[in-house]
Design an enzyme around this catalytic site. Sequence first.
Site, PDB file in Angstrom:
ATOM      1  N   SER A 159       0.815  -1.216   0.000  1.00 38.65           N
ATOM      2  CA  SER A 159       0.000   0.000   0.000  1.00 38.65           C
ATOM      3  C   SER A 159       0.848   1.264   0.000  1.00 38.65           C
ATOM      4  CB  SER A 159      -0.928   0.018   1.217  1.00 38.65           C
ATOM      5  OG  SER A 159      -1.658   1.226   1.253  1.00 38.65           O
ATOM      6  N   LYS A 163     -13.070  -4.828   1.399  1.00 41.47           N
ATOM      7  CA  LYS A 163     -14.047  -3.793   1.032  1.00 41.47           C
ATOM      8  C   LYS A 163     -15.493  -4.249   1.221  1.00 41.47           C
ATOM      9  CE  LYS A 163     -11.141  -1.257  -2.236  1.00 41.47           C
ATOM     10  NZ  LYS A 163     -11.048  -0.672  -3.594  1.00 41.47           N
ATOM     11  N   ASN A 174     -14.622   1.536   0.905  1.00 38.98           N
ATOM     12  CA  ASN A 174     -13.168   1.674   1.069  1.00 38.98           C
ATOM     13  C   ASN A 174     -12.798   2.746   2.088  1.00 38.98           C
ATOM     14  OD1 ASN A 174     -13.706   4.035  -0.353  1.00 38.98           O
ATOM     15  ND2 ASN A 174     -11.893   3.859  -1.662  1.00 38.98           N
ATOM     16  N   THR A 201     -16.453 -13.129 -20.303  1.00 41.05           N
ATOM     17  CA  THR A 201     -17.703 -13.842 -20.028  1.00 41.05           C
ATOM     18  C   THR A 201     -18.818 -12.803 -19.952  1.00 41.05           C
ATOM     19  OG1 THR A 201     -17.154 -13.752 -17.658  1.00 41.05           O
ATOM     20  CG2 THR A 201     -16.657 -15.792 -18.814  1.00 41.05           C
TER      21      THR A 201
END
Length: 286
Positions: free
Chosen positions: A22, A76, A97, A163
């Site tokens: 991060s 999240k 978030n 897909t």
Amino acid sequence: MADSRETLTINAFVVGYPIKHSRSPIIHSYWLKKFGIAGSYTAVEVSPDDFPKFIATLKEGKPGAAVGGNATIPHKEAAYRLADHPDALAEELGAANTIWMEEGKLHATNTDGYGFVSNLDERHPGWDKTQRAVVFGAGGASRAVIQSLRDRDVAEIHVVNRTVERARELADRFGPRVFSHPQAALQEVMHGAGLFVNTTSLGMNGTEAPHLDFSHLAANAVVTDIVYVPLKTPILNMAQEQGIATVDGLGMLLHQAKPGFRRWFGRIPEVDETLRSLIIADMEKH
């Protein structure tokens, strides 16, 4: 007289698993220093099994506890579910978030879409004049992008995915201006579009991406990628080679951090070139 917010240490965090990648602590530490705020923003690694306990401790609100923080992968969805008051953005996405304590309750929102459109606003003003956008990919990262484009009144949002069922789910979720297509239809779908957004992992960390022909896009189109490692992804390079304007994904990371900082620390931060350079320098080191 000093602002009372600056006389006490305010603590916030980013929680994920893993979390060492991060760059959020760099962003928030830069703003804390710039404003002279006595505060901290730290990375906390918490496994999915331990996340409910982490949130329960936050809700206890003990002295010195954090006022809130960011939740990143894979937390999240859980952050949204465990919040007492998720807002409409988080509700529709099923993910949060940004979380904060207020009057003993945990509130939650999702700033990914804000970060996405703010990056485009900064790096390519006028992008939202387009009536047709193509979103490549239908994974979790695409949701906030689609939501933010719809909320900026883009007339047609075409989601293309390998897909088509996944793309169809998003069209059903986000309303009548969102359309689903199989990947085989990509070239046809791009015709006349003013915005192309890559939300897939193609090109992330230097992986290869299939060749894309952007010649069917509108003359003033822009191509953007939510991937920011590397900064110039294969898809952005392809677009540049074909004479199409591009916007990299780093600004999305920077701008999505702004609402949380304002919420926790009480100041409105700016995304400037110094901050951008700090993150790029860190990317080059790792």
